[in-house]
Design a protein around this motif. Sequence first.
Motif, PDB file in Angstrom:
ATOM      1  N   GLN A  42       0.835  -1.204   0.000  1.00 17.04           N
ATOM      2  CA  GLN A  42       0.000   0.000   0.000  1.00 17.04           C
ATOM      3  C   GLN A  42       0.873   1.259   0.000  1.00 17.04           C
ATOM      4  N   VAL A  43       1.902   1.264   0.828  1.00 21.79           N
ATOM      5  CA  VAL A  43       2.810   2.411   0.884  1.00 21.79           C
ATOM      6  C   VAL A  43       3.527   2.571  -0.458  1.00 21.79           C
ATOM      7  N   GLN A  44       3.972   1.465  -1.043  1.00 22.82           N
ATOM      8  CA  GLN A  44       4.655   1.530  -2.335  1.00 22.82           C
ATOM      9  C   GLN A  44       3.734   2.081  -3.421  1.00 22.82           C
ATOM     10  N   ASN A  45       2.488   1.640  -3.425  1.00 18.23           N
ATOM     11  CA  ASN A  45       1.536   2.148  -4.415  1.00 18.23           C
ATOM     12  C   ASN A  45       1.326   3.647  -4.244  1.00 18.23           C
ATOM     13  N   TYR A  46       1.198   4.067  -3.004  1.00 12.04           N
ATOM     14  CA  TYR A  46       0.994   5.486  -2.724  1.00 12.04           C
ATOM     15  C   TYR A  46       2.212   6.304  -3.159  1.00 12.04           C
ATOM     16  N   ILE A  47       3.398   5.835  -2.802  1.00 11.70           N
ATOM     17  CA  ILE A  47       4.635   6.545  -3.170  1.00 11.70           C
ATOM     18  C   ILE A  47       4.786   6.588  -4.688  1.00 11.70           C
ATOM     19  N   THR A  48       4.518   5.485  -5.352  1.00  5.09           N
ATOM     20  CA  THR A  48       4.624   5.434  -6.814  1.00  5.09           C
ATOM     21  C   THR A  48       3.736   6.488  -7.450  1.00  5.09           C
ATOM     22  N   LYS A  49       2.526   6.580  -6.945  1.00 11.60           N
ATOM     23  CA  LYS A  49       1.564   7.546  -7.494  1.00 11.60           C
ATOM     24  C   LYS A  49       2.000   8.982  -7.189  1.00 11.60           C
ATOM     25  N   GLU A  50       2.305   9.261  -5.926  1.00  8.67           N
ATOM     26  CA  GLU A  50       2.617  10.634  -5.506  1.00  8.67           C
ATOM     27  C   GLU A  50       3.941  11.148  -6.068  1.00  8.67           C
ATOM     28  N   ALA A  51       4.922  10.269  -6.172  1.00  7.94           N
ATOM     29  CA  ALA A  51       6.235  10.679  -6.694  1.00  7.94           C
ATOM     30  C   ALA A  51       6.292  10.578  -8.220  1.00  7.94           C
ATOM     31  N   GLN A  52       5.207  10.090  -8.805  1.00  5.63           N
ATOM     32  CA  GLN A  52       5.092   9.939 -10.249  1.00  5.63           C
ATOM     33  C   GLN A  52       6.205   9.065 -10.818  1.00  5.63           C
ATOM     34  N   LEU A  53       6.424   7.941 -10.141  1.00  7.94           N
ATOM     35  CA  LEU A  53       7.402   6.982 -10.649  1.00  7.94           C
ATOM     36  C   LEU A  53       6.778   6.215 -11.808  1.00  7.94           C
ATOM     37  N   THR A  54       7.577   5.958 -12.817  1.00  4.25           N
ATOM     38  CA  THR A  54       7.096   5.104 -13.899  1.00  4.25           C
ATOM     39  C   THR A  54       7.069   3.667 -13.379  1.00  4.25           C
ATOM     40  N   GLU A  55       6.401   2.800 -14.106  1.00  3.29           N
ATOM     41  CA  GLU A  55       6.337   1.396 -13.693  1.00  3.29           C
ATOM     42  C   GLU A  55       7.737   0.788 -13.650  1.00  3.29           C
ATOM     43  N   GLN A  56       8.545   1.141 -14.634  1.00  2.00           N
ATOM     44  CA  GLN A  56       9.929   0.632 -14.695  1.00  2.00           C
ATOM     45  C   GLN A  56      10.754   1.149 -13.516  1.00  2.00           C
ATOM     46  N   GLU A  57      10.632   2.447 -13.200  1.00  4.20           N
ATOM     47  CA  GLU A  57      11.364   3.023 -12.075  1.00  4.20           C
ATOM     48  C   GLU A  57      10.959   2.340 -10.776  1.00  4.20           C
ATOM     49  N   ALA A  58       9.668   2.126 -10.591  1.00  3.69           N
ATOM     50  CA  ALA A  58       9.169   1.487  -9.370  1.00  3.69           C
ATOM     51  C   ALA A  58       9.702   0.060  -9.241  1.00  3.69           C
ATOM     52  N   LYS A  59       9.715  -0.684 -10.352  1.00  4.40           N
ATOM     53  CA  LYS A  59      10.209  -2.068 -10.328  1.00  4.40           C
ATOM     54  C   LYS A  59      11.684  -2.134  -9.936  1.00  4.40           C
ATOM     55  N   MET A  60      12.467  -1.142 -10.372  1.00  6.80           N
ATOM     56  CA  MET A  60      13.892  -1.135 -10.045  1.00  6.80           C
ATOM     57  C   MET A  60      14.140  -0.569  -8.647  1.00  6.80           C
ATOM     58  N   PHE A  61      13.366   0.440  -8.275  1.00  9.23           N
ATOM     59  CA  PHE A  61      13.604   1.179  -7.032  1.00  9.23           C
ATOM     60  C   PHE A  61      13.213   0.412  -5.775  1.00  9.23           C
ATOM     61  N   PHE A  62      12.005  -0.129  -5.728  1.00  8.34           N
ATOM     62  CA  PHE A  62      11.489  -0.664  -4.470  1.00  8.34           C
ATOM     63  C   PHE A  62      12.248  -1.874  -3.920  1.00  8.34           C
ATOM     64  N   PRO A  63      12.760  -2.788  -4.735  1.00 10.33           N
ATOM     65  CA  PRO A  63      13.562  -3.869  -4.128  1.00 10.33           C
ATOM     66  C   PRO A  63      14.796  -3.339  -3.386  1.00 10.33           C
ATOM     67  N   ILE A  64      15.490  -2.361  -3.977  1.00  8.96           N
ATOM     68  CA  ILE A  64      16.671  -1.776  -3.324  1.00  8.96           C
ATOM     69  C   ILE A  64      16.241  -0.990  -2.087  1.00  8.96           C
TER      70      ILE A  64
END
Length: 160
Positions: A42-64
């Motif tokens: 839920q937090v990741q979804n919210y951050i992705t939306k609010e920070a306007q991360l692309t799907e690719q950026e989110a996939k690379m960013f959140f594991p790290i």
Amino acid sequence: MKKFSTILLLIFVALSAFSQNNPAHKQQGVSPRVRMEEFRQQVQNYITKEAQLTEQEAKMFFPIYTEYKDAQRKLHMQINKLKKDAPTSGNEKEFQTQLMEMAKLNAEMAGLDSIYYKKIFKLIPAEKFYKILIIEDRVSRRILQNYNRGPEQKKGPNRR
């Protein structure tokens, strides 16, 4: 940054404690680990939306980023354990040893920031990462405010 990390750690601990006492989850047989993963998602979804991360950026960013937060949480737990396990009163040498151990862990914490920030800067622009830190801080405060309010206050607006 320490304040931010401490708040985040408190949120995860508070949510774990709160969710373990939830009778509905006990009846459904949902493990605390599953609830933590749901919360993270839920937090990741919210951050992705609010920070306007692309799907690719989110996939690379959140594991790290998750790896980074887990490492931070581990160090926080070690520091808190040292604080709870106070040496016997009057033993100056033991106090010095314990304080030096806490200093090492705090230095390790600062080193984590440097290491993981460099990794993250390779994945997303620094401006987006800065935005994420601000968003996460805001979300953390909201969650803590809701958790600290009584059930009767949760229904109405926050009047603090």
